[in-house]
Design an enzyme around this catalytic site. Sequence first.
Site, PDB file in Angstrom:
ATOM      1  CE1 TYR A 272     -21.346 -73.268  46.995  1.00  0.00           C
ATOM      2  CE2 TYR A 272     -22.750 -74.550  45.550  1.00  0.00           C
ATOM      3  CZ  TYR A 272     -21.906 -74.474  46.640  1.00  0.00           C
ATOM      4  OH  TYR A 272     -21.626 -75.600  47.363  1.00  0.00           O
TER       5      TYR A 272
ATOM      6  CE1 TYR B 241     -16.901 -73.922  47.826  1.00  0.00           C
ATOM      7  CE2 TYR B 241     -17.988 -73.902  49.948  1.00  0.00           C
ATOM      8  CZ  TYR B 241     -17.949 -74.292  48.633  1.00  0.00           C
ATOM      9  OH  TYR B 241     -18.973 -75.058  48.128  1.00  0.00           O
TER      10      TYR B 241
END
Lengths: 150, 397
Positions: free
Chosen positions: B347, B296
């Site tokens: 995202y 991430y």
Amino acid sequence: MSDTVNSSYLPAGLPIPVAEHDSLSAPYWEGLRRGRLLVQRCSHCNIWQFGPEWICHRCHAFDPDWTEVGPCGRIFSWERVWHPSHTALKEHGPYLAVLVEIPHAGSVRMVGNLLGDPRQAVTIGADVEGVFEHHPVSDPPYSLLQWRLC
Amino acid sequence: MAPARTERTLRGRVAIIGIGETDYYRHGASPDPEFKLALKAILTACEDAGLDPREIDGFASYSDDRSDASRLAAALGTRGLRAATMQWGGGGGGCCAAVANAAASIVAGLADCVVVFRSLAQGQYGRFGQTTGIETISGEKAYLMPYGVLAPPQRFAMRVRRYMHEHGVRQEALRAIALASYHHAQSNPRAVMCGKALDAEKYDVSRWIAEPFHLYDCCMENDGAAAIVLVPAERAADFRNKPAYLLGAAVGSGYRTGAMPHNSPLYASASFDTVAPDLYRMAGLGPSDVGVVQSYENFTGGVVMALAEHGFFKPEDANEFLTPENLIAPSGRLPLNTSGGNLAECYMHGFELVLEAVRQVRGTSVNQVRRNDVAMVIGGPMVTPVSNLLLGSEATL
């Protein structure tokens, strides 16, 4: 002696800090308004604690005492902010935020701005002293703790 | 006589049998409302698996997803709802934990077919880091916002700066992570940044957001939804795709990571100091077993810390390890974020990373790696709780 300023490092309009509904941090913010830095210190086991909590994280005594601390420390980290994340900062240019550790208060850390040239080189480990920045005519009134190189 | 207790683990007990996502959009560009995006992603994942959506009996998500499990169950006409779990914490720290919670529901016998998803329409609900209009502030943010530490890049830059200071990490290490994501996005038609190549020079001259983060060190903000379907491992063969098995998962953070503001004892950290060892312990694997990593990236600096905390290199060796060549599929030393991730695919709050790890295990990624038996996902560096996953093929069980 630490200083006091009535001018503001950043433009007006940013969120104003207030204590929570349960008043956990009220002594801290009231302390700043009086030009004093208060940090929790447990009266049972003497450990320092910041931000505040209702309990001592080491011995679990409730309601740790608030102790006045000399507002000086050293730069633990820093950032120079360029992108305005708030309309109040549009066209303002870069500014410096620093994370300051306070060795004589259990090395607790606080975030503030580093006064002076926002484009200055910043050194981790540099000694800084606190400057109380008062906003007496804001609604509600409040005070911040800023930093400048010693 | 009471039966012997079996080992408490998720290893090999659960399989991911379907993945699905909507089109990915720039923030505010979705033609669909958020809940409809969630429904579309879930139906696509069921279609991928060859599963009747009415068989779903559980939903799991994170970061206060607004698409409520009961509303989803009602909308889809699922026959019965047996698990509904929401992982505490913000950011992408829950993107793997939500999968762990779903898997735990299955292993514990609470549910048999659980969907894990994330849906996000920032045009409908407002952007992250939007701070104008807040008049007074309390709690953690009161110690930050009046000083202009408002949005996520400003909240994480000092943590990364300290890490760079402690370990001599250079800007080039952060840059390599951005370059790898953008490189992979160029061959991924789903990627929002497909067709928008990045090179070292473009990175270097890009504007600062908050030093040490250039523009390209920061994730995008997007609209979309993504979902996966989990079933017990013994049912995996009933579905049409090659299953990806859960080999391990871990959630949490170390001692007083949540001490605010910026008072966690281990400050220069991505919060995996306890969570990475937990993951390897459950999986019975180590870093050298991992062929591909999705990590991430809210900001590139968090990836540097997260990879080091998972044992792929020592922090002092970050500059040497983190080069574009080492991070690129098919055969870099450790191919990273092979879909483009949060920086360049979408995202989707990190959930797109979970789908990409499944594709790698299946062998269907557009940036397929050679060593694909074991794929890692790392969720949410620098927040608490964080989480991670190891997925593997049948051969790894």
